[in-house]
Design an enzyme around this catalytic site. Structure first.
Site, mmCIF file in Angstrom:
data_model
loop_
_atom_site.group_PDB
_atom_site.id
_atom_site.type_symbol
_atom_site.label_atom_id
_atom_site.label_comp_id
_atom_site.label_asym_id
_atom_site.label_seq_id
_atom_site.Cartn_x
_atom_site.Cartn_y
_atom_site.Cartn_z
ATOM 1 N N LYS A 66 -23.005 10.767 -2.128
ATOM 2 C CA LYS A 66 -23.700 10.290 -1.189
ATOM 3 C C LYS A 66 -24.561 8.978 -1.432
ATOM 4 C CE LYS A 66 -27.692 12.154 0.400
ATOM 5 N NZ LYS A 66 -28.643 12.972 1.186
ATOM 6 N N GLN A 137 -37.314 15.648 9.852
ATOM 7 C CA GLN A 137 -36.850 16.887 9.191
ATOM 8 C C GLN A 137 -37.588 18.147 9.627
ATOM 9 O OE1 GLN A 137 -34.798 16.780 5.492
ATOM 10 N NE2 GLN A 137 -34.520 14.541 5.417
ATOM 11 N N LYS A 225 -43.325 10.805 -6.395
ATOM 12 C CA LYS A 225 -43.701 11.705 -5.257
ATOM 13 C C LYS A 225 -44.313 13.128 -5.760
ATOM 14 C CE LYS A 225 -40.600 10.303 -1.738
ATOM 15 N NZ LYS A 225 -39.443 10.935 -0.644
ATOM 16 N N GLY A 291 -37.288 21.763 -4.281
ATOM 17 C CA GLY A 291 -35.902 21.465 -3.686
ATOM 18 C C GLY A 291 -35.736 19.969 -3.501
#
Length: 320
Positions: A66, A137, A225, A291
């Site tokens: 991807k 999202q 992050k 995740g």
């Protein structure tokens, strides 16, 4: 080469399809029938990020990549900030098999991973869903969570409060009341907390989290992050999609760096799915799913889209 454009994805892949595909992928990873290749992730400046996620699933006969990233200026252009395309190759010959629009697939597979963690790790009596983040999202995350638990209420917080109506609208669509709360109030009320932001500084702090809470941390997928305070991971039983990514680009990167946990303290969610590792062990456990988003999730979701498109005669065959 088959082409399945973005415009067709909504008709080809449901949230339930994504859940089943991602759960099978996590199980294959835990059996070592599938593995991800190292992530390439680059900052382009002005908040833009671009990269590649790829892998091989021998069980699913999938090989691919991807390509995509996050481009915050896209909102002003009227297109999603997240832009992705999935390339599927024949694992035997290396020939390009399909080119698939990946924007909706990314949202569906990310929400599926979060929902799998809630299904496997949250308390059975979880009734209040907490949402940290109100971006594109967030709606997918809320809907997916509501499929695996019968929530009575949604509480939400966002860095930009003016975006909270998006959460309220999604909750109303699900028939659930919504309340905008402080992070302290969220910790006091929520049994499940989903974080889906692009933050570089933690918003959810250790003091906010009470025993029995399940956290699905879905926004941290790059070095630097961070959505939750690292001390939470020291108190929690930590699960992830892939340990290598969790310690390098996920929430665990910070807890590892501070010496609060070790790599061996993190359990792949696929091992819980396969029954080779325990999930929640008591109602007082704090469980946290890191995740990070793995390439194999994208390949599995894209494969569903291609198979459905072929079955329905909706895929275009293009000579490359």
């Amino acid at each position: 080469m088959l082409v399945v454009p973005e415009a067709l994805i909504a008709d080809l892949v449901s949230a339930e399809d994504a859940f089943a595909a991602v759960e099978a992928t996590f199980a294959a990873m835990a059996r070592e029938d599938a593995y991800n290749f190292p992530v390439v992730r680059e900052a382009l400046g002005e908040g833009r990020q671009y990269g590649f996620k790829s892998g091989l699933d021998r069980a699913g006969h999938l090989l691919g990549v991807k390509s995509g990233g996050y481009f915050p200026g896209n909102a002003d252009r009227g297109i999603p900030n997240h832009q992705s395309t999935v390339f599927l190759f024949d694992p035997d010959s290396g020939q390009l098999k399909a080119l698939v629009g990946g924007n909706l697939l990314t949202a569906l597979r990310t929400a599926a991973a979060s929902a799998i963690s809630i299904d496997r790790l949250a308390r059975a009596d979880a009734r209040v869903l907490g949402m940290v983040g109100a971006g594109h999202q967030s709606a997918f995350q809320m809907r997916a969570a509501a499929r695996v638990r019968k929530f009575d209420k949604v509480v939400g917080w966002n860095y930009h409060p003016e975006m909270l109506p998006r959460l309220a609208e999604t909750a109303a669509e699900l028939g659930l009341p919504f309340e905008a709360v402080s992070l302290e109030e969220m910790g006091a009320q929520a049994d499940v907390i989903v974080t889906i932001t692009s933050s570089n500084a933690p918003s959810v702090m250790d003091a906010h989290i009470r025993p029995g809470t399940h956290l699905a941390c879905m926004g941290t997928d790059t070095k630097g992050k961070q959505e939750v305070e690292a001390a939470i991971l020291a108190r929690a039983r930590v699960f992830t999609d892939e340990v290598a990514q969790s310690v390098s680009i996920g929430e665990a990167q910070h807890a590892i760096a501070q010496g609060l946990i070790a790599e061996g303290d993190i359990t792949p969610i696929g091992a819980v799915i396969n029954g080779t590792a325990p999930g929640r062990q008591s109602d007082d456990d704090i469980t946290l799913f890191d995740g990070t988003g793995v390439g194999l999730q994208d390949l599995a979701a894209a494969d569903v889209a291609v198979r459905r498109a072929v079955e329905r005669g909706m895929a275009s065959d293009v000579a490359l």
